[in-house]
Every structure is written in structure tokens, then in C-alpha cells.
Design an enzyme around this catalytic site. Structure first.
Site, short mmCIF file in Angstrom:
data_model
loop_
_atom_site.label_atom_id
_atom_site.label_comp_id
_atom_site.label_asym_id
_atom_site.label_seq_id
_atom_site.Cartn_x
_atom_site.Cartn_y
_atom_site.Cartn_z
N SER A 241 21.72 42.28 -11.85
CA SER A 241 22.92 42.97 -12.36
C SER A 241 23.59 42.18 -13.49
O SER A 241 23.89 42.74 -14.56
CB SER A 241 23.90 43.24 -11.24
OG SER A 241 24.13 42.09 -10.46
N HIS A 271 18.00 44.37 -4.64
CA HIS A 271 19.23 43.70 -5.10
C HIS A 271 20.40 44.25 -4.27
O HIS A 271 20.35 44.23 -3.05
CB HIS A 271 19.35 43.93 -6.61
CG HIS A 271 20.40 43.12 -7.31
ND1 HIS A 271 20.97 42.00 -6.78
CD2 HIS A 271 20.98 43.28 -8.53
CE1 HIS A 271 21.86 41.50 -7.63
NE2 HIS A 271 21.89 42.28 -8.71
N HIS A 318 15.74 35.35 -0.61
CA HIS A 318 16.46 35.25 -1.88
C HIS A 318 15.54 34.65 -2.94
O HIS A 318 14.66 33.84 -2.62
CB HIS A 318 17.72 34.37 -1.75
CG HIS A 318 18.72 34.64 -2.82
ND1 HIS A 318 18.68 33.99 -4.02
CD2 HIS A 318 19.75 35.52 -2.88
CE1 HIS A 318 19.67 34.44 -4.78
NE2 HIS A 318 20.33 35.37 -4.11
N ARG A 327 27.85 32.99 1.26
CA ARG A 327 28.61 34.25 1.30
C ARG A 327 28.38 34.95 2.64
O ARG A 327 29.27 35.62 3.16
CB ARG A 327 28.17 35.17 0.14
CG ARG A 327 28.39 34.54 -1.23
CD ARG A 327 27.77 35.38 -2.33
NE ARG A 327 26.32 35.48 -2.21
CZ ARG A 327 25.54 36.19 -3.03
NH1 ARG A 327 26.08 36.88 -4.01
NH2 ARG A 327 24.23 36.20 -2.87
N ASP A 373 24.05 40.27 1.86
CA ASP A 373 23.98 41.67 2.28
C ASP A 373 23.76 41.85 3.78
O ASP A 373 23.92 42.95 4.30
CB ASP A 373 22.87 42.39 1.51
CG ASP A 373 23.11 42.35 0.03
OD1 ASP A 373 24.26 42.54 -0.38
OD2 ASP A 373 22.15 42.10 -0.74
N1 NMX Z 1 11.23 40.52 4.36
C1 NMX Z 1 9.90 40.59 4.24
N2 NMX Z 1 9.20 39.98 3.27
C2 NMX Z 1 9.91 39.23 2.40
C3 NMX Z 1 11.29 39.09 2.48
C4 NMX Z 1 11.97 39.79 3.52
N3 NMX Z 1 13.27 39.75 3.65
N4 NMX Z 1 11.71 38.29 1.47
C5 NMX Z 1 10.60 37.95 0.78
N5 NMX Z 1 9.51 38.54 1.33
C6 NMX Z 1 8.16 38.53 0.82
C7 NMX Z 1 8.14 39.16 -0.56
O1 NMX Z 1 8.13 40.58 -0.49
C8 NMX Z 1 6.86 38.57 -1.13
O2 NMX Z 1 5.79 39.29 -0.58
P1 NMX Z 1 4.42 39.51 -1.41
O3 NMX Z 1 3.86 38.14 -1.59
O4 NMX Z 1 3.64 40.39 -0.52
O5 NMX Z 1 4.83 40.16 -2.71
C9 NMX Z 1 6.87 37.16 -0.54
O6 NMX Z 1 7.71 37.21 0.62
C10 NMX Z 1 7.41 36.10 -1.49
O7 NMX Z 1 8.69 36.51 -1.95
P2 NMX Z 1 9.80 35.42 -2.34
O8 NMX Z 1 9.27 34.61 -3.47
O9 NMX Z 1 10.24 34.70 -1.13
O10 NMX Z 1 11.01 36.33 -2.79
P3 NMX Z 1 11.31 36.99 -4.22
O11 NMX Z 1 12.00 35.97 -5.05
O12 NMX Z 1 10.10 37.61 -4.79
O13 NMX Z 1 12.30 38.16 -3.83
C11 NMX Z 1 14.07 39.13 -2.61
C12 NMX Z 1 13.60 37.91 -3.38
C13 NMX Z 1 15.56 39.01 -2.36
C14 NMX Z 1 13.84 40.39 -3.46
C15 NMX Z 1 13.30 39.22 -1.27
O14 NMX Z 1 13.60 38.11 -0.47
C16 NMX Z 1 13.58 40.50 -0.50
O15 NMX Z 1 12.91 41.52 -0.77
N6 NMX Z 1 14.57 40.49 0.45
C17 NMX Z 1 14.94 41.68 1.15
C18 NMX Z 1 15.85 42.54 0.26
C19 NMX Z 1 17.19 41.90 0.10
O16 NMX Z 1 17.84 41.47 1.03
N7 NMX Z 1 17.68 41.85 -1.16
C20 NMX Z 1 19.02 41.37 -1.46
C21 NMX Z 1 19.06 40.02 -2.17
C22 NMX Z 1 20.47 39.59 -2.43
N8 NMX Z 1 21.17 40.51 -3.32
O17 NMX Z 1 22.25 40.96 -3.04
O18 NMX Z 1 20.65 40.83 -4.41
C1 MLT Z 2 23.35 38.35 -6.32
O1 MLT Z 2 24.45 38.18 -5.82
O2 MLT Z 2 23.21 38.70 -7.49
C2 MLT Z 2 22.14 38.22 -5.45
O3 MLT Z 2 22.30 37.25 -4.46
C3 MLT Z 2 20.84 38.11 -6.19
C4 MLT Z 2 20.57 36.90 -6.99
O4 MLT Z 2 21.36 35.98 -7.12
O5 MLT Z 2 19.42 36.82 -7.51
#
Ligand code: NMX
Ligand code: MLT
Length: 435
Positions: A241, A271, A318, A327, A373
Site C-alpha cells: 500500500s 496484504h 510476514h 501491533r 491482522d
Molecule cells: N500460511 C501458509 N503458508 C504461508 C504463510 C501462512 N500464513 N506465510 C507464508 N507462507 C508460505 C508462502 O505462501 C510461501 O509458500 P510457497 O513457497 O509455496 O510460495 C512460503 O511460505 C514462503 O513465504 P515467505 O517468504 O515466508 O512469505 P512472503 O514474504 O512471500 O509473504 C505474506 C508474506 C504476508 C504474504 C505471507 O506470510 C502470507 O501469505 N501470510 C498470510 C496472509 C497475511 O496474513 N497477510 C497479511 C500481512 C500483513 N499485512 O497486513 O499486510
Molecule cells: C503493513 O502494515 O503494510 C504490512 O504489515 C505489510 C508489510 O509491512 O509488508
């Protein structure tokens, strides 16, 4: 007479400009970072390629606003007499200037917001024209976008102002926009879920209290709103964002266009939309369990079922953080105090216990711990905002505060159009020496 926020900011800008000019002129060739192929393909993780003095994220410790932890921010910012959480307007002062405002300074900003709070009628008409099944984030983004016709920056730009003065009209646009967001959000909420029953904004209330009033909520929802907007406001500049807003604003698109774009990025499930997904997921479990709280074993099975179906567990993981998000911790502490007996909190807390070891066992997620979240929707649910589609709009109000502060500074320091270089797969293979 105390200086206004804009005057304080003007002084800060004068101090900051020579620092940036010096870095560029005398040290422009110094290497900051190297780029690997996995960073180029993998979403630029960790690549140092943006500047922001508003906040900085440490993977272990979490976010600092202007060098201060969230705990310090909440402790040191002035609070309303009848509240336990600080004025959101004071946070904007801090983000913009790096200084904690005095009570008098914060009241000036509260007053500024209040004067600018009236939303043009056409914004409500546009919201009214959406089909009711529209997601509130699409409504919110469009409502913001329509106000681009109000932009003072655009008018000044087309009348031929000096680049050095861009920040001033951007500041005006930013305040005008932020002051209106709570009422736009409350209007969307009441239209979608409360048959259009409406409380117009009250000029005598600060942002948090006014939002609670417009949502027709009793205390401590004013403090809930203040806490929510403050902790969601900024997370350095690389998140989707904030980065989107910066990118769009870098072409000198005005604050309305940039904030609308920011909202669109926030609306993705990886996100900001994750806050809605947490509640959706919890509700699906609650439906299966009836009135019963799952045992640890039952909850583990739900988590594994989702993972085995190729889904992510929302609210965990994350891209930068490698520890529990502060948070999350702050909201959990608030929940322990105010809603510890609510079944929804017990569900969320059970997840806190079972998910991290499972993600560790699965061995994919780099960070198994909860993020912001995982807890925010639980608090909203407790206070009767059970329409979880709306939760990301609340995140958006908070995030607008951080991106507005950033864009004002981008303009003040003359940061240029963002335009990185892309490469082809052929080029990467050449670079890797595998052709
Ligand atoms: N549940 C299941 N698998 C996960 C999760 C999770 N919560 N978090 C990471 N992984 C997987 C991810 O999908 C990836 O799988 P693959 O190799 O099959 O592509 C692997 O673990 C490695 O990912 P990371 O490097 O740990 O995480 P990345 O930096 O790519 O993504 C998020 C970060 C936040 C997108 C990821 O942790 C996620 O999808 N979390 C769940 C959604 C979420 O809570 N998002 C909100 C984040 C905060 N916000 O407000 O933005
Ligand atoms: C945010 O607040 O923007 C989320 O935690 C995602 C991030 O920092 O990458």
C-alpha cells in the site's frame, strides 16, 4: 502564538533539503545494496531502494515511527481527557515532524481536521450508486478517487508553481482528504449494513471519537478507533500500500489518485484484506464447532486442513518481520483487558498457540508468528462490527495517515519519478551464465 503544524514542517523541510542534496552531490555513487536474481524474481524482498524518514521496520523488533516504538508513541502522545489512547491527529504531527506535539499543538491539528471534515455531496451520491454487493474497499477507493477534482495541488500545478512549493498544496490536499475519510468510511458502513442510518460528523470531536460517534458506538470504541488508526498508519515504505502510493504520487498524481491506488493495493488478501480473511476463516470454524471452543487438537486439524488444501493461514507470516508483530501484541494486550472472555478472542488466542508450531513444522513460511491482522478484526467483532468485509476500510483510514505524511515529504525533497529497470528472462540467464 505557537507555530502551526505547517510552519513547523516548513522549518524541518529547510533543514532536511541540504542533507539530501549533499548525499546526492557528494555521495551519489556509494553502493547501498546488491541485487540478486532471487530478489529480482522474488518481489524485491529486502532490497534497499526507497527512502522514508517517517518509519522504519526492524525484522526482530517491529516498527518504529520516527525512531519510537509503538509503545513509546502511545505513551508519549497527548491523549484526550476521557481516553486512554492518544489523538490520531497527534500521531500525524509526529509522523510529519518527528516531534511529539504538546497538548496545544495537537488541539490545533484537531481543529484543522475538524474544519476540513465536510464531505462533498457527490461522494455520497457515488457511493449510493454502487450495487449493494460491491466490496466496501471498491467503494472506498472510488469515493476517494472522485475527490481528485478538489485537488489544490492540481490547480496550483497547472497555474505553474515552482517545484519547491509542491509540498504546500500537497499538504493542503492531504489534510483535506484525511479529515474526510472517517465519515466516508462510516457512510459506507451504515449504507451497507445499517440500512443507511446516519450520524453526520461532529465538529467538536477528535478523529477517533468522531468515528465512534458516526459508527454509533459507545466507549471505548473511540479508543479502539484511535489505537487502530495509529498502529496501522505506517510500516515503512516497501509494503504494497505505501509503495503503491509513493509510486503513483511520483508521477505527480495528486493525493486523491495516490490514496485511491493505495487502497487498491491494500485490498489484496496477502496484504490488508487479511484482516477480513482472519474473521472469515474463524467464522467458518465456529460454524463447524457450534457453541463449542475447539480443543487444541481440533484446532490443529483445521489449520492443517487449510494448509493441505494449498491455502495460507491469514494473519500469520510476514515479508519482513521475523518475530510476533508488536501491533499484534498491543492489540492482544488491549483484548486481554477488555474482551478476554469473548469466544472470538479465545478462538484467536488458540490460533496464536497452535499456528506457529505448525507453520514451523511445515517449514515453508519464513515467519510463523502472527501479524497485525490476526487480532484487529477480533476487537472489531467484539464491539459489534461483525461485518468483516469492512475491516480493511478501517486499515485504509489508518494507512492514509502514513502515506500522506510520506507524500508530503516526497514532494518537499523533490524525489523523482520512480522508474526501475526491468529485465527479460533471457537477460537473467545471461547474467547467471547459463546460456
Ligand atoms: N500460511 C501458509 N503458508 C504461508 C504463510 C501462512 N500464513 N506465510 C507464508 N507462507 C508460505 C508462502 O505462501 C510461501 O509458500 P510457497 O513457497 O509455496 O510460495 C512460503 O511460505 C514462503 O513465504 P515467505 O517468504 O515466508 O512469505 P512472503 O514474504 O512471500 O509473504 C505474506 C508474506 C504476508 C504474504 C505471507 O506470510 C502470507 O501469505 N501470510 C498470510 C496472509 C497475511 O496474513 N497477510 C497479511 C500481512 C500483513 N499485512 O497486513 O499486510
Ligand atoms: C503493513 O502494515 O503494510 C504490512 O504489515 C505489510 C508489510 O509491512 O509488508
Amino acid at each position: 502564538m505557537k507555530k502551526t503544524l505547517k510552519q513547523v514542517l516548513a522549518d524541518k523541510i529547510k533543514e532536511q533539503r541540504p542533507r539530501v542534496i549533499r548525499l546526492l552531490k557528494e555521495h551519489g555513487d556509494v553502493v547501498v545494496d546488491n541485487v540478486t536474481i532471487s530478489q529480482v524474481i522474488g518481489g524485491m524482498r529486502g532490497l534497499k531502494s526507497l527512502v522514508s524518514d517517517i518509519s522504519s521496520l526492524d525484522p526482530e523488533e517491529g516498527i518504529r515511527y520516527r525512531g519510537y516504538t509503538l509503545k513509546e508513541v502511545i505513551e508519549k502522545l497527548p491523549k484526550p481527557e476521557n481516553g486512554t489512547m492518544p489523538y490520531v491527529e497527534g500521531l500525524f504531527y509526529l509522523l510529519l515532524t518527528g516531534d511529539f506535539p504538546t497538548q496545544e499543538e495537537v488541539m490545533q491539528v484537531v481543529d484543522e481536521f475538524s474544519k476540513r471534515r465536510i464531505v462533498p455531496r457527490y461522494v455520497f451520491e457515488i457511493i449510493d450508486s454502487f450495487p449493494p454487493s460491491t466490496h466496501p474497499m471498491a467503494m472506498f477507493s472510488t469515493a476517494i478517487l472522485t475527490m481528485n477534482r478538489e485537488s489544490i495541488f492540481n490547480r496550483h500545478y497547472h497555474s505553474g508553481i515552482n517545484k519547491k512549493d509542491y509540498w504546500e498544496s500537497t499538504y493542503e490536499d492531504a489534510l483535506n482528504l484525511m479529515a474526510k475519510l472517517p465519515e466516508i468510511a462510516a457512510y459506507i458502513y451504515n449504507k451497507l449494513y445499517r440500512k443507511g442510518e446516519r450520524h453526520c460528523s461532529d465538529p467538536n470531536l477528535d478523529m477517533g471519537a468522531n468515528f465512534a460517534y458516526m459508527m454509533n458506538k459507545e466507549k471505548p470504541y473511540d479508543d479502539v478507533s484511535r489505537l487502530h488508526f495509529i498502529i496501522h498508519s505506517d510500516h515503512e515504505s516497501g509494503n504494497v500500500s505505501a509503495h503503491t502510493a509513493h509510486l503513483v504520487a511520483s508521477s505527480l498524481s495528486d493525493i486523491y489518485l495516490s490514496t485511491s491506488a493505495m487502497i487498491n493495493g491494500l485490498a489484496g488478501p496477502l496484504h490488508g484484506l487479511a484482516n477480513q480473511e482472519v474473521l472469515r476463516w474463524l467464522q467458518s470454524i465456529m460454524e463447524k464447532m457450534g457453541d463449542k471452543l475447539p480443543t487444541e487438537e481440533e484446532m490443529k486439524k483445521f489449520v492443517w486442513d487449510s494448509l493441505n488444501a494449498g491455502q495460507v493461514i491469514p494473519g500469520f507470516g510476514h515479508a519482513v518481520l521475523r518475530k510476533t508483530d508488536p501491533r499484534y501484541t498491543l492489540q492482544r494486550e488491549f483484548s486481554l483487558k477488555h474482551l478476554a472472555d469473548d469466544p472470538i478472542f479465545k478462538y484467536a488466542d488458540l490460533l496464536y498457540k497452535v499456528v506457529p508450531p505448525i507453520l514451523q513444522e511445515q517449514g515453508k513460511a519464513k515467519n510463523p508468528w502472527p501479524n497485525v491482522d490476526a487480532q484487529s478484526g477480533v476487537i472489531q467483532w467484539h464491539y459489534g462490527v461483525t461485518e468483516y468485509d469492512f475491516y480493511t476500510v478501517l486499515f485504509g483510514i489508518g494507512r492514509a495517515i502514513g502515506i500522506c505524511a510520506n507524500i508530503i515529504w516526497d514532494r518537499a525533497l523533490g524525489y523523482p519519478l520512480e522508474r526501475p529497470k526491468s529485465v527479460t528472462t533471457d537477460m537473467l540467464e545471461d547474467i547467471a551464465g547459463i546460456k
